[in-house]
Design a protein around this motif. Sequence first.
Motif, PDB file in Angstrom:
ATOM      1  N   ALA A 269       0.819  -1.216   0.000  1.00 50.79           N
ATOM      2  CA  ALA A 269       0.000   0.000   0.000  1.00 50.79           C
ATOM      3  C   ALA A 269       0.849   1.262   0.000  1.00 50.79           C
ATOM      4  CB  ALA A 269      -0.926  -0.009   1.211  1.00 50.79           C
ATOM      5  N   ALA A 270       2.059   1.172   0.557  1.00 51.71           N
ATOM      6  CA  ALA A 270       2.931   2.349   0.647  1.00 51.71           C
ATOM      7  C   ALA A 270       3.773   2.558  -0.600  1.00 51.71           C
ATOM      8  CB  ALA A 270       3.832   2.216   1.873  1.00 51.71           C
ATOM      9  N   THR A 271       3.636   1.698  -1.616  1.00 48.98           N
ATOM     10  CA  THR A 271       4.434   1.822  -2.829  1.00 48.98           C
ATOM     11  C   THR A 271       4.160   3.162  -3.517  1.00 48.98           C
ATOM     12  OG1 THR A 271       4.371  -0.569  -3.163  1.00 48.98           O
ATOM     13  CG2 THR A 271       4.956   0.779  -5.059  1.00 48.98           C
ATOM     14  N   ARG A 272       5.231   3.910  -3.799  1.00 50.35           N
ATOM     15  CA  ARG A 272       5.097   5.195  -4.474  1.00 50.35           C
ATOM     16  C   ARG A 272       6.188   5.307  -5.545  1.00 50.35           C
ATOM     17  NH1 ARG A 272       1.288   4.658  -1.830  1.00 50.35           N
ATOM     18  NH2 ARG A 272       0.227   6.119  -0.426  1.00 50.35           N
ATOM     19  N   PRO A 273       5.850   5.689  -6.761  1.00 52.15           N
ATOM     20  CA  PRO A 273       4.492   5.968  -7.200  1.00 52.15           C
ATOM     21  C   PRO A 273       3.692   4.678  -7.348  1.00 52.15           C
ATOM     22  CG  PRO A 273       5.980   6.082  -9.050  1.00 52.15           C
ATOM     23  CD  PRO A 273       6.840   5.882  -7.840  1.00 52.15           C
ATOM     24  N   GLY A 274       2.412   4.778  -7.069  1.00 44.96           N
ATOM     25  CA  GLY A 274       1.557   3.608  -7.161  1.00 44.96           C
ATOM     26  C   GLY A 274       1.092   3.356  -8.578  1.00 44.96           C
ATOM     27  N   PRO A 275       0.194   2.394  -8.749  1.00 45.16           N
ATOM     28  CA  PRO A 275      -0.313   2.094 -10.089  1.00 45.16           C
ATOM     29  C   PRO A 275      -1.092   3.260 -10.691  1.00 45.16           C
ATOM     30  CG  PRO A 275      -0.860   0.357  -8.518  1.00 45.16           C
ATOM     31  CD  PRO A 275      -0.375   1.512  -7.716  1.00 45.16           C
ATOM     32  N   ARG A 276      -1.205   3.249 -11.982  1.00 40.76           N
ATOM     33  CA  ARG A 276      -2.036   4.243 -12.656  1.00 40.76           C
ATOM     34  C   ARG A 276      -3.520   3.954 -12.391  1.00 40.76           C
ATOM     35  NH1 ARG A 276      -0.785   3.466 -18.671  1.00 40.76           N
ATOM     36  NH2 ARG A 276      -2.339   5.136 -18.879  1.00 40.76           N
ATOM     37  N   HIS A 277      -4.280   5.003 -12.222  1.00 42.45           N
ATOM     38  CA  HIS A 277      -5.734   4.897 -12.084  1.00 42.45           C
ATOM     39  C   HIS A 277      -6.115   3.794 -11.076  1.00 42.45           C
ATOM     40  CE1 HIS A 277      -6.168   7.735 -15.320  1.00 42.45           C
ATOM     41  NE2 HIS A 277      -5.567   6.932 -16.187  1.00 42.45           N
ATOM     42  N   LEU A 278      -5.728   4.011  -9.831  1.00 46.40           N
ATOM     43  CA  LEU A 278      -5.956   3.015  -8.781  1.00 46.40           C
ATOM     44  C   LEU A 278      -7.270   3.286  -8.058  1.00 46.40           C
ATOM     45  CD1 LEU A 278      -5.074   0.666  -6.953  1.00 46.40           C
ATOM     46  CD2 LEU A 278      -3.770   2.335  -5.592  1.00 46.40           C
ATOM     47  N   LEU A 279      -8.136   2.268  -8.026  1.00 45.89           N
ATOM     48  CA  LEU A 279      -9.355   2.269  -7.221  1.00 45.89           C
ATOM     49  C   LEU A 279      -9.147   1.286  -6.070  1.00 45.89           C
ATOM     50  CD1 LEU A 279     -12.452   2.684  -6.639  1.00 45.89           C
ATOM     51  CD2 LEU A 279     -12.844   0.795  -8.257  1.00 45.89           C
ATOM     52  N   ALA A 280      -9.466   1.706  -4.847  1.00 43.83           N
ATOM     53  CA  ALA A 280      -9.321   0.836  -3.676  1.00 43.83           C
ATOM     54  C   ALA A 280     -10.668   0.705  -2.980  1.00 43.83           C
ATOM     55  CB  ALA A 280      -8.280   1.394  -2.708  1.00 43.83           C
TER      56      ALA A 280
END
Length: 489
Positions: A164-175
Amino acid sequence: MLRARLTLVLGIVLLAAGVAGFATAGRGLRTTSVHVGTVPVELVRPDGAAAGGAARPVVVVVHGYAGSGRLMRPFADTLARRGYLVALPDLAGHGANPQRLTEAALDRDLAAVVRYVRGLPDADPARLALVGHSMGAAAVVRAGAADRSIAATVAISIGDDAAAATRPGPRHLLAMYGAFEPSGIASTTEATGAERVVRVPLVEHIGVLFADRTHHETARWLDRALGHHPQRPVIAAKGRLVPGGLSLVGGLLILIGALLSGRTGAAPAPPDRDRPGLRVGAVLVAPIPGELAGVALAHALPNTVTGYLTGYFAGCGAALVAAALLLRRPDHPARPDHPARPDRPDRTARLARPSAAALARAGLLAAAAFAAVVLPVHAGLTDVAPHGPDWWVVALLALAVAALLAGAHALLGTPWSYAAVVALCLPMPVASLIGVAPGFLALISPLVLVLVGLHVAVCAAAGRPWWRTVLAGALTVAWPVAVVLPVLG
Protein backbone atom coordinates in the motif's frame (compact mmCIF):
# COMPACT_ATOMS: atom_id res chain seq x y z
CA MET A 1 -42.80 -38.85 8.91
CA LEU A 2 -44.65 -35.89 7.36
CA ARG A 3 -41.87 -33.56 8.52
CA ALA A 4 -39.27 -35.81 6.89
CA ARG A 5 -41.18 -35.86 3.59
CA LEU A 6 -41.61 -32.10 3.55
CA THR A 7 -37.90 -31.67 4.25
CA LEU A 8 -37.03 -34.03 1.39
CA VAL A 9 -39.37 -32.26 -1.06
CA LEU A 10 -38.04 -28.82 -0.13
CA GLY A 11 -34.46 -30.07 -0.47
CA ILE A 12 -35.12 -31.50 -3.92
CA VAL A 13 -36.73 -28.23 -5.07
CA LEU A 14 -33.81 -26.13 -3.81
CA LEU A 15 -31.21 -28.47 -5.26
CA ALA A 16 -32.95 -28.41 -8.63
CA ALA A 17 -33.06 -24.61 -8.52
CA GLY A 18 -29.34 -24.51 -7.71
CA VAL A 19 -28.44 -26.85 -10.57
CA ALA A 20 -30.57 -24.76 -12.96
CA GLY A 21 -28.81 -21.63 -11.72
CA PHE A 22 -25.39 -23.14 -12.43
CA ALA A 23 -26.57 -24.14 -15.91
CA THR A 24 -27.47 -20.55 -16.76
CA ALA A 25 -24.62 -18.75 -14.92
CA GLY A 26 -22.28 -18.97 -17.90
CA ARG A 27 -24.87 -18.25 -20.58
CA GLY A 28 -23.51 -15.96 -23.30
CA LEU A 29 -19.89 -16.56 -22.30
CA ARG A 30 -17.11 -18.70 -23.73
CA THR A 31 -14.63 -20.22 -21.29
CA THR A 32 -11.29 -21.86 -22.07
CA SER A 33 -8.63 -23.26 -19.75
CA VAL A 34 -4.90 -22.91 -20.40
CA HIS A 35 -1.63 -23.24 -18.51
CA VAL A 36 0.87 -20.39 -18.53
CA GLY A 37 3.91 -22.32 -17.40
CA THR A 38 2.71 -23.90 -14.16
CA VAL A 39 -0.12 -21.39 -13.69
CA PRO A 40 -3.66 -22.63 -14.50
CA VAL A 41 -5.65 -19.81 -16.10
CA GLU A 42 -9.32 -19.64 -17.05
CA LEU A 43 -10.09 -17.25 -19.91
CA VAL A 44 -13.63 -15.91 -20.17
CA ARG A 45 -14.95 -14.03 -23.22
CA PRO A 46 -18.35 -13.07 -24.51
CA ASP A 47 -19.60 -15.37 -27.24
CA GLY A 48 -18.80 -14.21 -30.75
CA ALA A 49 -16.20 -11.83 -32.13
CA ALA A 50 -15.66 -8.33 -30.82
CA ALA A 51 -17.78 -5.63 -32.40
CA GLY A 52 -16.23 -4.47 -35.64
CA GLY A 53 -13.37 -6.94 -35.23
CA ALA A 54 -11.72 -4.68 -32.65
CA ALA A 55 -9.53 -6.19 -29.96
CA ARG A 56 -11.03 -6.41 -26.49
CA PRO A 57 -9.85 -4.69 -23.33
CA VAL A 58 -8.28 -7.23 -20.96
CA VAL A 59 -8.63 -7.68 -17.19
CA VAL A 60 -6.56 -10.08 -15.07
CA VAL A 61 -8.50 -10.85 -11.86
CA VAL A 62 -6.36 -12.14 -8.99
CA HIS A 63 -7.68 -14.05 -5.96
CA GLY A 64 -6.60 -13.58 -2.35
CA TYR A 65 -4.93 -15.82 0.20
CA ALA A 66 -6.75 -19.18 0.43
CA GLY A 67 -8.77 -18.28 -2.65
CA SER A 68 -8.66 -19.42 -6.27
CA GLY A 69 -9.59 -18.25 -9.73
CA ARG A 70 -12.94 -19.97 -9.20
CA LEU A 71 -13.68 -17.65 -6.26
CA MET A 72 -13.25 -14.64 -8.57
CA ARG A 73 -15.44 -16.03 -11.36
CA PRO A 74 -18.32 -13.59 -10.61
CA PHE A 75 -16.04 -10.74 -11.76
CA ALA A 76 -15.57 -12.57 -15.05
CA ASP A 77 -19.35 -13.01 -15.34
CA THR A 78 -19.79 -9.27 -14.88
CA LEU A 79 -16.89 -7.99 -16.98
CA ALA A 80 -17.00 -10.49 -19.86
CA ARG A 81 -20.67 -9.72 -20.42
CA ARG A 82 -19.66 -6.07 -20.71
CA GLY A 83 -17.22 -6.94 -23.51
CA TYR A 84 -13.96 -7.63 -21.66
CA LEU A 85 -11.57 -10.55 -22.04
CA VAL A 86 -11.01 -11.78 -18.46
CA ALA A 87 -8.19 -13.99 -17.14
CA LEU A 88 -8.59 -15.87 -13.82
CA PRO A 89 -5.28 -17.40 -12.68
CA ASP A 90 -4.60 -19.78 -9.78
CA LEU A 91 -1.43 -18.28 -8.34
CA ALA A 92 1.28 -20.21 -6.51
CA GLY A 93 0.01 -22.58 -3.83
CA HIS A 94 -3.67 -22.00 -4.63
CA GLY A 95 -6.38 -23.81 -6.54
CA ALA A 96 -4.81 -26.19 -9.05
CA ASN A 97 -1.36 -24.60 -8.85
CA PRO A 98 1.00 -27.00 -7.03
CA GLN A 99 3.83 -24.50 -6.49
CA ARG A 100 4.67 -23.40 -2.96
CA LEU A 101 3.54 -19.91 -2.02
CA THR A 102 6.07 -17.11 -1.72
CA GLU A 103 5.75 -13.43 -2.58
CA ALA A 104 8.32 -13.86 -5.34
CA ALA A 105 6.31 -16.76 -6.82
CA LEU A 106 3.11 -14.68 -6.76
CA ASP A 107 4.74 -11.77 -8.57
CA ARG A 108 6.39 -14.11 -11.08
CA ASP A 109 3.11 -15.92 -11.83
CA LEU A 110 1.17 -12.67 -12.24
CA ALA A 111 3.80 -11.19 -14.56
CA ALA A 112 3.71 -14.35 -16.70
CA VAL A 113 -0.07 -14.19 -17.01
CA VAL A 114 0.05 -10.49 -17.96
CA ARG A 115 2.58 -11.23 -20.72
CA TYR A 116 0.45 -14.10 -21.97
CA VAL A 117 -2.86 -12.24 -22.21
CA ARG A 118 -1.21 -9.28 -23.89
CA GLY A 119 -0.23 -11.60 -26.73
CA LEU A 120 -3.69 -13.07 -27.33
CA PRO A 121 -5.07 -12.31 -30.81
CA ASP A 122 -8.28 -10.73 -29.53
CA ALA A 123 -6.63 -8.72 -26.73
CA ASP A 124 -5.81 -5.01 -26.85
CA PRO A 125 -2.44 -4.80 -25.04
CA ALA A 126 -2.81 -1.05 -24.57
CA ARG A 127 -6.03 -1.54 -22.58
CA LEU A 128 -5.02 -3.97 -19.85
CA ALA A 129 -6.13 -3.69 -16.22
CA LEU A 130 -5.69 -5.65 -13.00
CA VAL A 131 -8.19 -6.48 -10.25
CA GLY A 132 -7.08 -8.15 -7.03
CA HIS A 133 -8.48 -9.13 -3.63
CA SER A 134 -6.57 -9.22 -0.32
CA MET A 135 -3.23 -10.91 -1.06
CA GLY A 136 -4.10 -10.49 -4.74
CA ALA A 137 -4.73 -6.79 -4.16
CA ALA A 138 -1.16 -6.40 -2.89
CA ALA A 139 0.12 -8.36 -5.90
CA VAL A 140 -1.71 -6.19 -8.46
CA VAL A 141 -0.58 -2.99 -6.73
CA ARG A 142 3.04 -4.14 -6.94
CA ALA A 143 2.56 -5.18 -10.57
CA GLY A 144 0.80 -1.95 -11.52
CA ALA A 145 3.49 0.15 -9.88
CA ALA A 146 6.29 -1.79 -11.61
CA ASP A 147 4.66 -1.83 -15.08
CA ARG A 148 3.38 1.63 -15.97
CA SER A 149 1.84 0.31 -19.19
CA ILE A 150 -0.94 -1.30 -17.11
CA ALA A 151 -3.76 1.15 -17.61
CA ALA A 152 -5.79 0.69 -14.39
CA THR A 153 -5.78 -1.27 -11.15
CA VAL A 154 -8.51 -2.18 -8.66
CA ALA A 155 -7.36 -3.25 -5.16
CA ILE A 156 -10.04 -4.84 -2.95
CA SER A 157 -9.37 -5.33 0.78
CA ILE A 158 -5.62 -4.90 0.62
CA GLY A 159 -3.92 -5.82 3.88
CA ASP A 160 -0.24 -5.45 2.97
CA ASP A 161 1.16 -2.20 4.38
CA ALA A 162 4.34 -2.40 2.28
CA ALA A 163 2.41 -2.78 -0.98
CA ALA A 164 0.00 0.00 0.00
CA ALA A 165 2.93 2.35 0.65
CA THR A 166 4.43 1.82 -2.83
CA ARG A 167 5.10 5.19 -4.47
CA PRO A 168 4.49 5.97 -7.20
CA GLY A 169 1.56 3.61 -7.16
CA PRO A 170 -0.31 2.09 -10.09
CA ARG A 171 -2.04 4.24 -12.66
CA HIS A 172 -5.73 4.90 -12.08
CA LEU A 173 -5.96 3.01 -8.78
CA LEU A 174 -9.36 2.27 -7.22
CA ALA A 175 -9.32 0.84 -3.68
CA MET A 176 -12.27 -0.78 -1.86
CA TYR A 177 -12.93 -2.58 1.41
CA GLY A 178 -15.91 -4.00 3.28
CA ALA A 179 -17.53 -2.12 6.13
CA PHE A 180 -17.30 -5.17 8.43
CA GLU A 181 -13.63 -5.91 7.77
CA PRO A 182 -10.95 -5.52 10.48
CA SER A 183 -9.81 -1.96 11.06
CA GLY A 184 -6.31 -2.80 9.86
CA ILE A 185 -7.55 -3.57 6.36
CA ALA A 186 -9.57 -0.35 6.28
CA SER A 187 -6.59 1.77 7.31
CA THR A 188 -4.25 0.02 4.86
CA THR A 189 -6.74 0.55 2.05
CA GLU A 190 -7.03 4.23 2.90
CA ALA A 191 -3.21 4.50 2.84
CA THR A 192 -2.84 3.32 -0.77
CA GLY A 193 -3.07 6.82 -2.18
CA ALA A 194 -5.79 5.62 -4.55
CA GLU A 195 -7.66 8.11 -6.71
CA ARG A 196 -10.87 6.75 -5.23
CA VAL A 197 -11.50 4.76 -2.03
CA VAL A 198 -14.88 3.03 -1.54
CA ARG A 199 -16.25 1.56 1.69
CA VAL A 200 -18.69 -1.16 0.63
CA PRO A 201 -21.54 -1.37 3.19
CA LEU A 202 -22.77 -4.48 5.03
CA VAL A 203 -20.04 -6.91 3.91
CA GLU A 204 -16.88 -8.50 5.33
CA HIS A 205 -13.70 -9.85 3.79
CA ILE A 206 -15.31 -12.51 1.58
CA GLY A 207 -18.73 -10.95 1.16
CA VAL A 208 -17.17 -7.88 -0.47
CA LEU A 209 -16.45 -10.03 -3.54
CA PHE A 210 -20.16 -10.74 -4.07
CA ALA A 211 -21.54 -7.27 -3.37
CA ASP A 212 -23.26 -5.49 -6.24
CA ARG A 213 -21.59 -2.24 -5.16
CA THR A 214 -18.12 -3.79 -5.56
CA HIS A 215 -18.90 -4.98 -9.07
CA HIS A 216 -20.56 -1.72 -10.06
CA GLU A 217 -17.60 0.38 -8.88
CA THR A 218 -15.09 -1.96 -10.54
CA ALA A 219 -16.89 -2.02 -13.90
CA ARG A 220 -17.49 1.73 -13.98
CA TRP A 221 -13.87 2.46 -13.04
CA LEU A 222 -12.46 0.16 -15.73
CA ASP A 223 -14.87 1.43 -18.38
CA ARG A 224 -13.71 4.98 -17.77
CA ALA A 225 -9.98 4.21 -17.41
CA LEU A 226 -9.85 1.99 -20.51
CA GLY A 227 -12.21 4.04 -22.65
CA HIS A 228 -14.63 1.13 -22.95
CA HIS A 229 -18.32 1.58 -23.75
CA PRO A 230 -20.20 -1.63 -22.92
CA GLN A 231 -23.33 -2.45 -24.86
CA ARG A 232 -24.74 -4.30 -21.83
CA PRO A 233 -24.05 -2.75 -18.39
CA VAL A 234 -24.35 -6.11 -16.60
CA ILE A 235 -23.73 -6.76 -12.88
CA ALA A 236 -23.53 -10.51 -12.08
CA ALA A 237 -22.11 -10.49 -8.57
CA LYS A 238 -24.34 -13.27 -7.23
CA GLY A 239 -24.88 -15.32 -10.38
CA ARG A 240 -22.96 -18.28 -8.93
CA LEU A 241 -23.17 -17.60 -5.22
CA VAL A 242 -26.97 -17.96 -5.13
CA PRO A 243 -27.05 -21.31 -7.01
CA GLY A 244 -24.24 -22.54 -4.76
CA GLY A 245 -26.19 -21.56 -1.67
CA LEU A 246 -29.38 -23.16 -2.96
CA SER A 247 -27.51 -26.38 -3.80
CA LEU A 248 -25.87 -26.43 -0.38
CA VAL A 249 -29.12 -25.94 1.51
CA GLY A 250 -30.97 -28.33 -0.78
CA GLY A 251 -28.39 -31.08 -0.40
CA LEU A 252 -28.40 -30.70 3.37
CA LEU A 253 -32.21 -30.79 3.53
CA ILE A 254 -32.30 -33.96 1.43
CA LEU A 255 -29.75 -35.54 3.76
CA ILE A 256 -31.62 -34.41 6.88
CA GLY A 257 -34.95 -35.56 5.48
CA ALA A 258 -33.50 -38.98 4.71
CA LEU A 259 -32.10 -39.23 8.23
CA LEU A 260 -35.39 -38.18 9.81
CA SER A 261 -37.36 -40.68 7.76
CA GLY A 262 -35.00 -43.46 8.83
CA ARG A 263 -35.25 -42.78 12.55
CA THR A 264 -37.42 -44.92 14.77
CA GLY A 265 -40.15 -43.44 16.86
CA ALA A 266 -38.39 -44.28 20.11
CA ALA A 267 -36.98 -41.33 22.02
CA PRO A 268 -33.19 -41.22 22.27
CA ALA A 269 -31.66 -42.32 25.54
CA PRO A 270 -30.93 -39.35 27.80
CA PRO A 271 -27.26 -38.50 28.37
CA ASP A 272 -25.59 -38.75 31.74
CA ARG A 273 -26.28 -35.62 33.78
CA ASP A 274 -24.26 -36.41 36.88
CA ARG A 275 -21.71 -33.78 37.93
CA PRO A 276 -22.82 -31.20 35.33
CA GLY A 277 -20.62 -28.50 36.85
CA LEU A 278 -17.48 -30.53 36.23
CA ARG A 279 -18.56 -31.25 32.66
CA VAL A 280 -19.14 -27.57 31.90
CA GLY A 281 -15.87 -26.75 33.63
CA ALA A 282 -14.04 -29.17 31.35
CA VAL A 283 -15.43 -27.33 28.32
CA LEU A 284 -14.30 -23.98 29.74
CA VAL A 285 -10.79 -25.28 30.44
CA ALA A 286 -10.36 -27.15 27.10
CA PRO A 287 -9.21 -24.03 25.14
CA ILE A 288 -6.07 -23.85 27.28
CA PRO A 289 -4.51 -27.11 26.01
CA GLY A 290 -6.03 -26.28 22.65
CA GLU A 291 -4.17 -22.96 22.43
CA LEU A 292 -0.93 -24.54 23.62
CA ALA A 293 -1.17 -27.31 21.02
CA GLY A 294 -2.21 -24.84 18.32
CA VAL A 295 0.79 -22.60 18.93
CA ALA A 296 3.09 -25.65 19.01
CA LEU A 297 1.84 -26.95 15.64
CA ALA A 298 1.39 -23.59 13.89
CA HIS A 299 4.77 -23.85 12.17
CA ALA A 300 5.02 -27.64 12.03
CA LEU A 301 2.60 -28.10 9.10
CA PRO A 302 2.81 -26.68 5.55
CA ASN A 303 0.55 -23.76 6.52
CA THR A 304 0.53 -21.90 9.84
CA VAL A 305 -3.28 -21.63 9.94
CA THR A 306 -3.72 -25.35 9.21
CA GLY A 307 -1.16 -26.18 11.85
CA TYR A 308 -2.82 -23.99 14.45
CA LEU A 309 -6.30 -25.36 13.71
CA THR A 310 -5.04 -28.95 13.86
CA GLY A 311 -3.37 -28.36 17.20
CA TYR A 312 -6.27 -26.38 18.66
CA PHE A 313 -8.95 -28.90 17.72
CA ALA A 314 -6.79 -31.85 18.80
CA GLY A 315 -5.90 -30.20 22.12
CA CYS A 316 -9.50 -29.33 22.91
CA GLY A 317 -10.65 -32.79 21.86
CA ALA A 318 -8.02 -34.54 23.99
CA ALA A 319 -9.08 -32.49 27.02
CA LEU A 320 -12.75 -33.35 26.52
CA VAL A 321 -12.04 -37.05 25.99
CA ALA A 322 -9.93 -37.15 29.15
CA ALA A 323 -12.69 -35.43 31.13
CA ALA A 324 -15.30 -37.87 29.76
CA LEU A 325 -13.20 -40.84 30.85
CA LEU A 326 -12.56 -39.39 34.31
CA LEU A 327 -16.20 -38.52 34.91
CA ARG A 328 -17.61 -41.82 33.67
CA ARG A 329 -18.66 -43.75 36.73
CA PRO A 330 -17.68 -47.44 36.84
CA ASP A 331 -20.35 -49.90 35.89
CA HIS A 332 -21.82 -51.94 38.77
CA PRO A 333 -24.52 -54.57 38.57
CA ALA A 334 -27.76 -53.36 40.08
CA ARG A 335 -28.29 -54.51 43.66
CA PRO A 336 -31.69 -55.88 44.66
CA ASP A 337 -32.34 -52.83 46.81
CA HIS A 338 -31.31 -50.53 43.92
CA PRO A 339 -33.08 -51.78 40.80
CA ALA A 340 -32.04 -50.43 37.39
CA ARG A 341 -33.77 -47.20 36.43
CA PRO A 342 -35.68 -47.41 33.14
CA ASP A 343 -35.01 -43.74 32.44
CA ARG A 344 -31.22 -44.24 32.43
CA PRO A 345 -29.37 -45.70 29.43
CA ASP A 346 -27.87 -49.15 29.76
CA ARG A 347 -24.11 -48.57 29.97
CA THR A 348 -23.22 -52.04 28.80
CA ALA A 349 -25.32 -51.65 25.66
CA ARG A 350 -24.03 -48.14 25.14
CA LEU A 351 -20.41 -49.28 25.22
CA ALA A 352 -20.95 -52.37 23.07
CA ARG A 353 -18.85 -52.74 19.95
CA PRO A 354 -20.71 -51.35 16.92
CA SER A 355 -21.74 -53.80 14.24
CA ALA A 356 -20.36 -53.81 10.71
CA ALA A 357 -23.72 -52.59 9.44
CA ALA A 358 -23.67 -49.66 11.87
CA LEU A 359 -20.17 -48.71 10.77
CA ALA A 360 -21.23 -48.94 7.13
CA ARG A 361 -24.17 -46.61 7.81
CA ALA A 362 -21.79 -44.14 9.47
CA GLY A 363 -19.57 -44.29 6.39
CA LEU A 364 -22.52 -43.68 4.07
CA LEU A 365 -23.59 -40.73 6.22
CA ALA A 366 -20.07 -39.28 5.96
CA ALA A 367 -20.08 -39.65 2.17
CA ALA A 368 -23.53 -38.07 1.87
CA ALA A 369 -22.65 -35.16 4.17
CA PHE A 370 -19.41 -34.62 2.26
CA ALA A 371 -21.27 -34.49 -1.06
CA ALA A 372 -23.96 -32.18 0.35
CA VAL A 373 -21.43 -29.64 1.67
CA VAL A 374 -18.19 -29.88 -0.29
CA LEU A 375 -19.56 -30.22 -3.83
CA PRO A 376 -21.72 -27.04 -3.71
CA VAL A 377 -18.79 -25.12 -2.18
CA HIS A 378 -16.56 -26.31 -5.01
CA ALA A 379 -19.12 -25.43 -7.68
CA GLY A 380 -20.39 -22.14 -6.30
CA LEU A 381 -17.58 -20.62 -4.24
CA THR A 382 -13.98 -21.78 -4.57
CA ASP A 383 -11.76 -24.66 -5.62
CA VAL A 384 -11.65 -27.38 -2.94
CA ALA A 385 -10.10 -30.15 -5.01
CA PRO A 386 -6.79 -31.13 -3.36
CA HIS A 387 -3.63 -30.36 -5.33
CA GLY A 388 0.04 -30.26 -4.49
CA PRO A 389 2.33 -32.43 -2.40
CA ASP A 390 0.72 -31.99 1.02
CA TRP A 391 -2.78 -33.38 0.53
CA TRP A 392 -2.26 -35.50 3.67
CA VAL A 393 -2.93 -32.37 5.74
CA VAL A 394 -6.65 -32.95 5.06
CA ALA A 395 -6.48 -36.28 6.90
CA LEU A 396 -4.52 -34.77 9.79
CA LEU A 397 -6.97 -31.91 10.31
CA ALA A 398 -9.91 -34.32 9.96
CA LEU A 399 -8.51 -36.45 12.80
CA ALA A 400 -8.22 -33.35 14.98
CA VAL A 401 -11.82 -32.32 14.23
CA ALA A 402 -12.97 -35.88 14.93
CA ALA A 403 -11.26 -35.75 18.32
CA LEU A 404 -13.10 -32.52 19.17
CA LEU A 405 -16.49 -33.87 18.09
CA ALA A 406 -16.01 -37.22 19.82
CA GLY A 407 -14.90 -35.57 23.05
CA ALA A 408 -17.84 -33.16 23.11
CA HIS A 409 -20.42 -35.88 22.43
CA ALA A 410 -18.89 -38.33 24.92
CA LEU A 411 -18.66 -35.71 27.67
CA LEU A 412 -22.00 -33.94 27.33
CA GLY A 413 -24.32 -35.87 25.06
CA THR A 414 -26.77 -34.13 22.75
CA PRO A 415 -27.88 -31.39 22.49
CA TRP A 416 -25.33 -29.82 24.84
CA SER A 417 -22.44 -31.18 22.80
CA TYR A 418 -23.54 -29.01 19.85
CA ALA A 419 -23.30 -25.87 21.94
CA ALA A 420 -19.92 -26.95 23.31
CA VAL A 421 -18.40 -27.45 19.84
CA VAL A 422 -19.63 -24.05 18.67
CA ALA A 423 -18.44 -22.38 21.89
CA LEU A 424 -14.97 -23.89 21.54
CA CYS A 425 -14.64 -22.26 18.11
CA LEU A 426 -15.18 -18.78 19.54
CA PRO A 427 -11.74 -18.30 21.19
CA MET A 428 -9.96 -18.74 17.83
CA PRO A 429 -10.63 -15.29 16.34
CA VAL A 430 -9.88 -13.71 19.73
CA ALA A 431 -6.51 -15.49 19.84
CA SER A 432 -5.87 -14.28 16.30
CA LEU A 433 -6.67 -10.66 17.11
CA ILE A 434 -4.35 -10.58 20.16
CA GLY A 435 -1.50 -12.19 18.21
CA VAL A 436 -1.50 -15.68 19.73
CA ALA A 437 -2.86 -17.36 16.59
CA PRO A 438 -2.13 -16.55 12.91
CA GLY A 439 -3.78 -13.29 11.87
CA PHE A 440 -5.59 -14.79 8.88
CA LEU A 441 -7.58 -17.00 11.25
CA ALA A 442 -9.70 -13.98 12.23
CA LEU A 443 -10.91 -13.71 8.63
CA ILE A 444 -11.82 -17.38 8.12
CA SER A 445 -13.23 -18.09 11.60
CA PRO A 446 -16.77 -17.20 10.41
CA LEU A 447 -16.45 -19.80 7.65
CA VAL A 448 -15.23 -22.42 10.13
CA LEU A 449 -18.24 -21.65 12.31
CA VAL A 450 -20.57 -22.04 9.32
CA LEU A 451 -19.10 -25.47 8.57
CA VAL A 452 -19.48 -26.48 12.22
CA GLY A 453 -23.08 -25.26 12.14
CA LEU A 454 -23.78 -27.40 9.06
CA HIS A 455 -22.42 -30.42 10.91
CA VAL A 456 -24.63 -29.64 13.91
CA ALA A 457 -27.70 -29.65 11.64
CA VAL A 458 -26.79 -33.09 10.25
CA CYS A 459 -25.92 -34.39 13.72
CA ALA A 460 -29.26 -33.29 15.17
CA ALA A 461 -31.13 -35.18 12.47
CA ALA A 462 -28.97 -38.31 12.70
CA GLY A 463 -29.62 -38.89 16.42
CA ARG A 464 -27.79 -41.47 18.49
CA PRO A 465 -25.32 -43.07 18.74
CA TRP A 466 -23.05 -40.03 18.86
CA TRP A 467 -20.16 -41.69 17.02
CA ARG A 468 -22.36 -42.08 13.96
CA THR A 469 -21.79 -38.45 12.93
CA VAL A 470 -18.15 -37.93 13.90
CA LEU A 471 -16.66 -38.97 10.55
CA ALA A 472 -19.20 -36.87 8.64
CA GLY A 473 -18.39 -33.79 10.71
CA ALA A 474 -14.65 -34.35 10.48
CA LEU A 475 -14.75 -34.45 6.67
CA THR A 476 -17.17 -31.58 6.09
CA VAL A 477 -15.30 -29.24 8.44
CA ALA A 478 -11.71 -30.23 7.69
CA TRP A 479 -11.77 -30.75 3.92
CA PRO A 480 -12.70 -27.22 2.72
CA VAL A 481 -10.44 -25.58 5.32
CA ALA A 482 -7.35 -27.72 4.71
CA VAL A 483 -7.59 -27.69 0.91
CA VAL A 484 -8.01 -23.94 0.40
CA LEU A 485 -5.12 -22.96 2.67
CA PRO A 486 -1.99 -22.79 0.50
CA VAL A 487 1.26 -24.68 0.81
CA LEU A 488 3.86 -22.17 1.98
CA GLY A 489 7.38 -21.94 0.63
